[in-house]
Design an enzyme around this catalytic site. Structure first.
Site, PDB file in Angstrom:
ATOM      1  N   LYS A 244      -7.591   6.256   8.150  1.00  0.00           N
ATOM      2  CA  LYS A 244      -6.797   5.455   9.054  1.00  0.00           C
ATOM      3  C   LYS A 244      -5.579   5.042   8.067  1.00  0.00           C
ATOM      4  O   LYS A 244      -5.575   5.046   6.862  1.00  0.00           O
ATOM      5  CB  LYS A 244      -7.710   4.278   9.419  1.00  0.00           C
ATOM      6  CG  LYS A 244      -7.059   3.802  10.767  1.00  0.00           C
ATOM      7  CD  LYS A 244      -7.551   4.511  11.841  1.00  0.00           C
ATOM      8  CE  LYS A 244      -6.856   4.253  13.061  1.00  0.00           C
ATOM      9  NZ  LYS A 244      -7.670   4.708  14.296  1.00  0.00           N
TER      10      LYS A 244
ATOM     11  N   ASP B 122      -2.264   6.033  16.957  1.00  0.00           N
ATOM     12  CA  ASP B 122      -3.172   4.961  17.518  1.00  0.00           C
ATOM     13  C   ASP B 122      -2.260   4.013  18.125  1.00  0.00           C
ATOM     14  O   ASP B 122      -1.241   4.569  18.496  1.00  0.00           O
ATOM     15  CB  ASP B 122      -3.933   4.550  16.217  1.00  0.00           C
ATOM     16  CG  ASP B 122      -4.997   3.508  16.410  1.00  0.00           C
ATOM     17  OD1 ASP B 122      -5.996   3.932  16.551  1.00  0.00           O
ATOM     18  OD2 ASP B 122      -4.706   2.457  16.437  1.00  0.00           O
TER      19      ASP B 122
HETATM   20  O1  2IT Z   1      -9.262   5.440  16.730  1.00  0.00           O
HETATM   21  C1  2IT Z   1      -9.327   6.726  16.949  1.00  0.00           C
HETATM   22  O2  2IT Z   1     -10.141   7.425  16.791  1.00  0.00           O
HETATM   23  C2  2IT Z   1      -7.816   7.427  17.053  1.00  0.00           C
HETATM   24  N1  2IT Z   1      -6.708   6.631  16.939  1.00  0.00           N
HETATM   25  C3  2IT Z   1      -7.827   8.833  16.940  1.00  0.00           C
HETATM   26  C4  2IT Z   1      -7.671   9.601  15.544  1.00  0.00           C
HETATM   27  C5  2IT Z   1      -7.451  10.908  15.749  1.00  0.00           C
HETATM   28  O3  2IT Z   1      -7.239  11.378  14.473  1.00  0.00           O
HETATM   29  O4  2IT Z   1      -7.132  11.722  16.615  1.00  0.00           O
END
Ligand code: 2IT
Length: 446
Positions: A124, A164
């Site tokens: 993240k 996100d």
């Molecule tokens: O929290 C999540 O799963 C997302 N923001 C998507 C992450 C992604 O790599 O598509």
């Protein structure tokens, strides 16, 4: 494993990292029993290792606003775990972003990605940049400056960011543009959530919300109930709430509430397609308020300032915005109003007190890492399409999304049975943990 001892040691090592410690505690509590049945995990110190990120990058992001003033933000990328594949997870741009928030999200992402059945590790990232009220030029300059720092740490086979909160297709476009220029590499698979014009996948924008509703359908099926006619509320009006409102409506439910940081809007007869479409405009306006929705649809809706959406009576509540957006008191309000099912589409949308209240009252409750996994799963499908240089039809992507959500639901049921009640929190945590833990054990001490 002694959960208390591990938590005390983590609290001492990472004081004040509230969200991170909360997320770790929830997982450890769920897996304790299973873990203790596997002495090989304790021998490999799996739990001590799995709670710490592989590595963290932090960097300063300097940019110039429209007035010509210099602005400074902090950027992060938390590469949490790579046991089952390259790092994968979104970027959050929000004024409250800090390391604790991104560590909690990276930790959750690790297990969520394991649940998808696709080979993706957890990560993240993001920044404390606040997109509210920023012009398009400011957003572009910030995204470029952010990628100027991040690009060397990511790649199509190493770490694949996505969107996100605060990061949608526009931001992904600006970030990819700068990545391409710096890396001299033209593989769009380095980032997901792209525009459909250059490597994006059909259904990706809708996938988190759609997947959430497919999961809810499976929960209801298990209870011999139908979604038709059910009153649904979503929180926020962002990408997740939009996809959820759309699919809930298509399936015959009535979406009777949504919200923003400024208050909530009740729509007694359910949202129309025009209203759902308007959510996109509201988000694109960058003002981060929901009141204009009630002004535009004045005869069909009612705005209540300063209140959360949980005050609106409903059958199904879908947290779709931010962590800890539904607390113990909110849970009690929902229960008093007769809520019949709660599914988090946001990451860790409910506080531990809220989850306990739902479970104590035997109200079916499912956690974000299972319910919202359709988003990252469809990112995985986007990466596959990029890798094979082909685009699938929306039917093909949707069909795979359906299968993935069904398999996640099955995994939760398998591990979450508790006399007559399915504990989806336990089920999701054990299923996700087992996969990552076994992979770590098989790869040795690295
Ligand atoms: O929290 C999540 O799963 C997302 N923001 C998507 C992450 C992604 O790599 O598509």
């Amino acid at each position: 494993m002694d959960v208390k001892k591990i938590m005390t040691s983590l609290e001492a090592k990472h004081p004040g990292e509230v969200e991170y410690l909360q997320a770790v505690h929830e997982v450890l509590e769920s897996i304790e029993e299973v873990y203790n049945q596997h002495p090989e995990f304790a021998k490999a110190k799996i739990v001590e290792r799995i709670v710490e990120p592989d590595r963290i990058f932090t960097f300063r992001v300097d940019w110039v606003d429209d007035k010509g003033e210099v602005q400074t933000n902090i950027g992060y990328r938390v590469q949490f775990n790579s046991a089952i594949g390259p790092y994968k997870g979104g970027l959050r741009f929000h004024k409250a972003v800090n390391l604790s928030m991104l560590k909690f999200l990276g930790f959750e992402q690790t297990f969520k990605n394991a649940l998808t059945t696709l080979p993706m590790g957890g990560a993240k990232g993001g920044s404390d940049f606040d997109p509210t009220g920023k012009s398009d030029g400011e957003i572009m300059r910030f995204c470029h400056a952010f990628m100027l720092e991040l690009w060397q740490n990511i790649g199509p086979d190493t770490d694949v960011p996505a969107g996100d909160v605060g990061v949608g297709a526009r931001e992904i476009g600006y970030m990819y543009g700068m990545y391409k220029k710096l890396a001299r590499e033209y593989n769009t698979g380095v980032i997901t959530g792209k525009s459909i014009n250059w490597g994006g996948s059909l259904i990706r924008p809708e996938a988190t919300g759609y997947g959430g509703l497919y999961f809810v359908e499976h929960m209801l099926k298990k209870l011999n109930r139908s979604i038709v006619g059910q009153r649904v509320i979503v929180s926020g009006f962002g990408n997740v709430a939009w996809g959820a409102a759309q699919k809930a409506t298509q399936l015959g439910a009535k979406v009777v509430g949504l919200s923003g940081p400024d208050g909530c809007v009740e729509v007694p007869n359910g949202m129309t397609n025009e209203m759902i479409y308007y959510m996109l405009e509201l988000r694109a306006s960058n003002q981060n308020i929901v009141e204009p929705f009630a002004k535009k649809f004045a005869s069909e809706s009612k705005f209540t300032a300063g209140k959360k959406v949980w005050i609106i009576p409903c059958d199904i509540a879908l947290p779709s915005a931010f962590q800890n957006e539904l607390n113990g008191d909110d849970a009690q309000t929902l229960i008093n109003n007769g809520v019949k099912l709660v599914a988090e589409i946001s990451n860790m949308g409910c506080t531990p007190e809220a989850i306990k209240a739902f479970q104590d009252n035997k109200i079916p409750f499912a956690p974000g890492k299972a319910v919202n996994a359709g988003g990252v799963a469809t990112s995985g499908l986007e990466m596959t399409q990029n890798a094979i240089h082909l685009s699938w039809t929306s039917e093909e992507v949707d069909e795979r999304l359906h299968q993935i959500m069904e398999s996640i639901h099955n995994a939760c049921v398998k591990y979450g049975q508790e006399d007559g009640y399915i504990n989806y929190v336990k089920g999701a945590n054990i299923a996700g943990f087992m996969k990552v833990a076994i992979a770590m054990k098989e790869q040795g001490v690295i």
